[in-house]
Design a protein around this motif. Structure first.
Motif, PDB file in Angstrom:
ATOM      1  N   PHE A  43       0.773  -1.183   0.022  1.00 21.57           N
ATOM      2  CA  PHE A  43      -0.101  -0.032   0.034  1.00 21.57           C
ATOM      3  C   PHE A  43       1.006   1.301  -0.063  1.00 21.57           C
ATOM      4  O   PHE A  43       0.560   2.379  -0.771  1.00 21.57           O
ATOM      5  N   GLY A  44       1.784   1.411   0.650  1.00 25.03           N
ATOM      6  CA  GLY A  44       2.737   2.493   0.774  1.00 25.03           C
ATOM      7  C   GLY A  44       3.329   2.697  -0.380  1.00 25.03           C
ATOM      8  O   GLY A  44       3.503   3.856  -0.901  1.00 25.03           O
ATOM      9  N   LEU A  45       4.028   1.643  -1.279  1.00 23.26           N
ATOM     10  CA  LEU A  45       4.606   1.719  -2.338  1.00 23.26           C
ATOM     11  C   LEU A  45       3.530   2.215  -3.472  1.00 23.26           C
ATOM     12  O   LEU A  45       3.687   3.171  -4.400  1.00 23.26           O
ATOM     13  N   ILE A  46       2.407   1.535  -3.487  1.00 20.07           N
ATOM     14  CA  ILE A  46       1.308   1.948  -4.513  1.00 20.07           C
ATOM     15  C   ILE A  46       0.967   3.489  -4.303  1.00 20.07           C
ATOM     16  O   ILE A  46       0.611   4.256  -5.259  1.00 20.07           O
ATOM     17  N   SER A  47       0.986   3.894  -2.865  1.00 22.29           N
ATOM     18  CA  SER A  47       0.409   5.328  -2.695  1.00 22.29           C
ATOM     19  C   SER A  47       1.498   6.440  -3.382  1.00 22.29           C
ATOM     20  O   SER A  47       1.123   7.195  -3.912  1.00 22.29           O
ATOM     21  N   ALA A  48       2.596   5.823  -2.996  1.00 18.09           N
ATOM     22  CA  ALA A  48       3.848   6.758  -3.677  1.00 18.09           C
ATOM     23  C   ALA A  48       3.771   6.696  -5.266  1.00 18.09           C
ATOM     24  O   ALA A  48       4.010   7.811  -5.840  1.00 18.09           O
ATOM     25  N   MET A  49       3.420   5.604  -5.774  1.00 20.14           N
ATOM     26  CA  MET A  49       3.332   5.641  -7.411  1.00 20.14           C
ATOM     27  C   MET A  49       2.035   6.491  -7.793  1.00 20.14           C
ATOM     28  O   MET A  49       2.109   7.102  -8.866  1.00 20.14           O
ATOM     29  N   ILE A  50       1.003   6.212  -6.949  1.00 20.18           N
ATOM     30  CA  ILE A  50      -0.339   6.939  -7.704  1.00 20.18           C
ATOM     31  C   ILE A  50      -0.081   8.523  -7.299  1.00 20.18           C
ATOM     32  O   ILE A  50      -0.229   9.271  -8.454  1.00 20.18           O
ATOM     33  N   ASP A  51       0.548   8.931  -6.108  1.00 15.48           N
ATOM     34  CA  ASP A  51       0.804  10.457  -5.931  1.00 15.48           C
ATOM     35  C   ASP A  51       1.738  11.095  -7.045  1.00 15.48           C
ATOM     36  O   ASP A  51       1.541  12.089  -7.223  1.00 15.48           O
ATOM     37  N   ALA A  52       2.592  10.002  -7.662  1.00 15.59           N
ATOM     38  CA  ALA A  52       3.733  10.446  -8.668  1.00 15.59           C
ATOM     39  C   ALA A  52       3.024  10.208 -10.215  1.00 15.59           C
ATOM     40  O   ALA A  52       3.788  10.832 -11.051  1.00 15.59           O
ATOM     41  N   GLY A  53       1.805   9.808 -10.147  1.00 16.18           N
ATOM     42  CA  GLY A  53       1.025   9.895 -11.552  1.00 16.18           C
ATOM     43  C   GLY A  53       1.659   8.476 -12.272  1.00 16.18           C
ATOM     44  O   GLY A  53       1.526   8.771 -13.592  1.00 16.18           O
ATOM     45  N   LEU A  54       2.166   7.589 -11.737  1.00 18.41           N
ATOM     46  CA  LEU A  54       2.770   6.548 -12.564  1.00 18.41           C
ATOM     47  C   LEU A  54       1.623   5.697 -12.555  1.00 18.41           C
ATOM     48  O   LEU A  54       0.911   5.285 -11.686  1.00 18.41           O
ATOM     49  N   ASN A  55       1.830   4.506 -13.878  1.00 10.33           N
ATOM     50  CA  ASN A  55       1.024   3.571 -13.926  1.00 10.33           C
ATOM     51  C   ASN A  55       1.180   2.366 -12.980  1.00 10.33           C
ATOM     52  O   ASN A  55       2.693   2.210 -12.599  1.00 10.33           O
ATOM     53  N   ILE A  56       0.335   1.685 -12.589  1.00 10.31           N
ATOM     54  CA  ILE A  56       0.455   0.553 -11.702  1.00 10.31           C
ATOM     55  C   ILE A  56       0.008  -0.803 -12.485  1.00 10.31           C
ATOM     56  O   ILE A  56      -0.977  -0.877 -12.810  1.00 10.31           O
ATOM     57  N   ASP A  57       1.218  -1.620 -12.736  1.00 11.22           N
ATOM     58  CA  ASP A  57       0.717  -2.922 -13.490  1.00 11.22           C
ATOM     59  C   ASP A  57       0.800  -3.959 -12.674  1.00 11.22           C
ATOM     60  O   ASP A  57       1.969  -4.366 -12.214  1.00 11.22           O
ATOM     61  N   ASP A  58      -0.335  -4.647 -12.390  1.00  7.88           N
ATOM     62  CA  ASP A  58      -0.308  -5.668 -11.417  1.00  7.88           C
ATOM     63  C   ASP A  58       0.873  -7.047 -11.931  1.00  7.88           C
ATOM     64  O   ASP A  58       1.256  -7.686 -11.053  1.00  7.88           O
ATOM     65  N   LYS A  59       1.002  -7.231 -13.246  1.00  2.34           N
ATOM     66  CA  LYS A  59       2.088  -8.144 -13.643  1.00  2.34           C
ATOM     67  C   LYS A  59       3.613  -7.960 -13.231  1.00  2.34           C
ATOM     68  O   LYS A  59       4.220  -8.865 -13.098  1.00  2.34           O
ATOM     69  N   TYR A  60       3.800  -6.582 -12.392  1.00  2.86           N
ATOM     70  CA  TYR A  60       5.054  -6.396 -11.963  1.00  2.86           C
ATOM     71  C   TYR A  60       5.189  -6.784 -10.372  1.00  2.86           C
ATOM     72  O   TYR A  60       6.144  -6.563  -9.608  1.00  2.86           O
ATOM     73  N   PHE A  61       4.035  -7.502  -9.711  1.00  2.00           N
ATOM     74  CA  PHE A  61       3.771  -7.771  -8.442  1.00  2.00           C
ATOM     75  C   PHE A  61       3.661  -9.283  -8.167  1.00  2.00           C
ATOM     76  O   PHE A  61       2.830  -9.909  -9.032  1.00  2.00           O
ATOM     77  N   CYS A  62       4.468  -9.765  -7.151  1.00  2.00           N
ATOM     78  CA  CYS A  62       4.378 -11.067  -6.699  1.00  2.00           C
ATOM     79  C   CYS A  62       3.978 -11.019  -5.477  1.00  2.00           C
ATOM     80  O   CYS A  62       4.292 -10.458  -4.714  1.00  2.00           O
ATOM     81  N   TRP A  63       3.086 -11.970  -4.929  1.00  2.00           N
ATOM     82  CA  TRP A  63       2.530 -12.209  -3.601  1.00  2.00           C
ATOM     83  C   TRP A  63       3.096 -13.553  -3.270  1.00  2.00           C
ATOM     84  O   TRP A  63       2.854 -14.678  -3.874  1.00  2.00           O
ATOM     85  N   TYR A  64       3.491 -13.726  -2.059  1.00  2.00           N
ATOM     86  CA  TYR A  64       3.816 -15.072  -1.578  1.00  2.00           C
ATOM     87  C   TYR A  64       3.220 -15.220  -0.057  1.00  2.00           C
ATOM     88  O   TYR A  64       3.036 -14.211   0.624  1.00  2.00           O
ATOM     89  N   ASP A  65       3.126 -16.455   0.477  1.00  2.33           N
ATOM     90  CA  ASP A  65       2.615 -16.523   1.666  1.00  2.33           C
ATOM     91  C   ASP A  65       3.698 -17.451   2.550  1.00  2.33           C
ATOM     92  O   ASP A  65       4.666 -18.109   1.845  1.00  2.33           O
ATOM     93  N   THR A  66       3.750 -17.898   3.668  1.00  2.04           N
ATOM     94  CA  THR A  66       4.478 -18.488   4.530  1.00  2.04           C
ATOM     95  C   THR A  66       4.903 -19.628   3.742  1.00  2.04           C
ATOM     96  O   THR A  66       6.011 -20.240   4.030  1.00  2.04           O
ATOM     97  N   ASP A  67       3.868 -20.496   3.158  1.00  2.00           N
ATOM     98  CA  ASP A  67       4.308 -21.734   2.567  1.00  2.00           C
ATOM     99  C   ASP A  67       4.883 -21.579   1.407  1.00  2.00           C
ATOM    100  O   ASP A  67       5.803 -22.518   0.997  1.00  2.00           O
ATOM    101  N   ASP A  68       4.834 -20.533   0.681  1.00  2.00           N
ATOM    102  CA  ASP A  68       5.763 -20.271  -0.461  1.00  2.00           C
ATOM    103  C   ASP A  68       7.204 -19.818  -0.282  1.00  2.00           C
ATOM    104  O   ASP A  68       7.728 -19.530  -1.237  1.00  2.00           O
ATOM    105  N   ARG A  69       7.336 -19.387   0.805  1.00  2.00           N
ATOM    106  CA  ARG A  69       8.742 -18.708   1.381  1.00  2.00           C
ATOM    107  C   ARG A  69      10.025 -19.570   0.783  1.00  2.00           C
ATOM    108  O   ARG A  69      10.865 -19.042   0.106  1.00  2.00           O
ATOM    109  N   ALA A  70       9.828 -20.727   0.876  1.00  2.00           N
ATOM    110  CA  ALA A  70      10.979 -21.425   0.380  1.00  2.00           C
ATOM    111  C   ALA A  70      11.501 -21.537  -1.018  1.00  2.00           C
ATOM    112  O   ALA A  70      12.671 -21.570  -1.336  1.00  2.00           O
TER     113      ALA A  70
END
Length: 181
Positions: A43-70
């Motif tokens: 949210f902090g990163l996205i907020s900075a990008m929105i404030d700067a007028g940058l496009n946010i592209d979901d394909k540039y983001f990766c989400w993982y959970d505790t099981d994926d950490r390895a």
């Protein structure tokens, strides 16, 4: 809830603002989904990008959970990290990582794939842990000053021992600028 969101807006955009000040416009990230810090840092990163007028592209983001950490830190191979690098980061010039451990492993994998950090891809993270300094390329990281953290912990411990009410203290972030970003 509004107060909590305002606190986040005031504190967590720092890494995004740092990268934007360095002329990065295609910024991605790797964040942990099963704790409160991951979405807050995103949210902090996205907020900075929105404030700067940058496009946010979901394909540039990766989400993982505790099981994926390895699959991110190489304990079971780097399959998730490799897929993210190979399929999603081609156009990114900067990546914000959930923590220094993730950034450390990302930098290693990028270098193994012939990607120059930070010349081709800047990598920054949170926590200012020992990983930020043992990496072959020291990691720019957002963390808390150790003295302030220790003082706050000692004050809380003394309050507990004395049977007093514990007062939560919100510590500010500080940018530790190093070579990776």
């Amino acid at each position: 809830m509004q107060f909590r969101l305002n606190q986040l807006l005031a504190e967590l955009p720092q890494l995004g603002e740092y990268l934007i000040s360095r002329k990065h416009v295609k910024i991605g990230g790797i964040f942990k989904s099963d704790d409160a810090q991951g979405p807050e840092r995103y949210f902090g990163l996205i907020s900075a990008m929105i404030d700067a007028g940058l496009n946010i592209d979901d394909k540039y983001f990766c989400w993982y959970d505790t099981d994926d950490r390895a699959e991110i830190v190489g304990e079971g191979g780097y399959s998730l990290l490799d897929r993210f690098i190979d399929k999603r980061l081609k156009d990114c010039t900067a990546i914000v990582c959930y923590n220094d451990e993730i950034a450390y492993n990302l930098i290693n994998r990028l270098q193994e794939k012939g990607v120059a950090v930070p010349k081709e891809k800047a990598v920054v993270s949170f926590d200012n842990s020992f990983f930020s300094q043992i990496s072959s390329i020291s990691i720019t990281s957002l963390g808390h000053k150790e003295k302030k953290t220790g003082t706050a912990a000692a004050t809380m411990l003394l309050s507990i021992i004395q049977g007093n009410e514990i007062i939560s203290e919100k510590l500010g972030w500080e940018l530790y600028e190093r070579r990776s970003g």
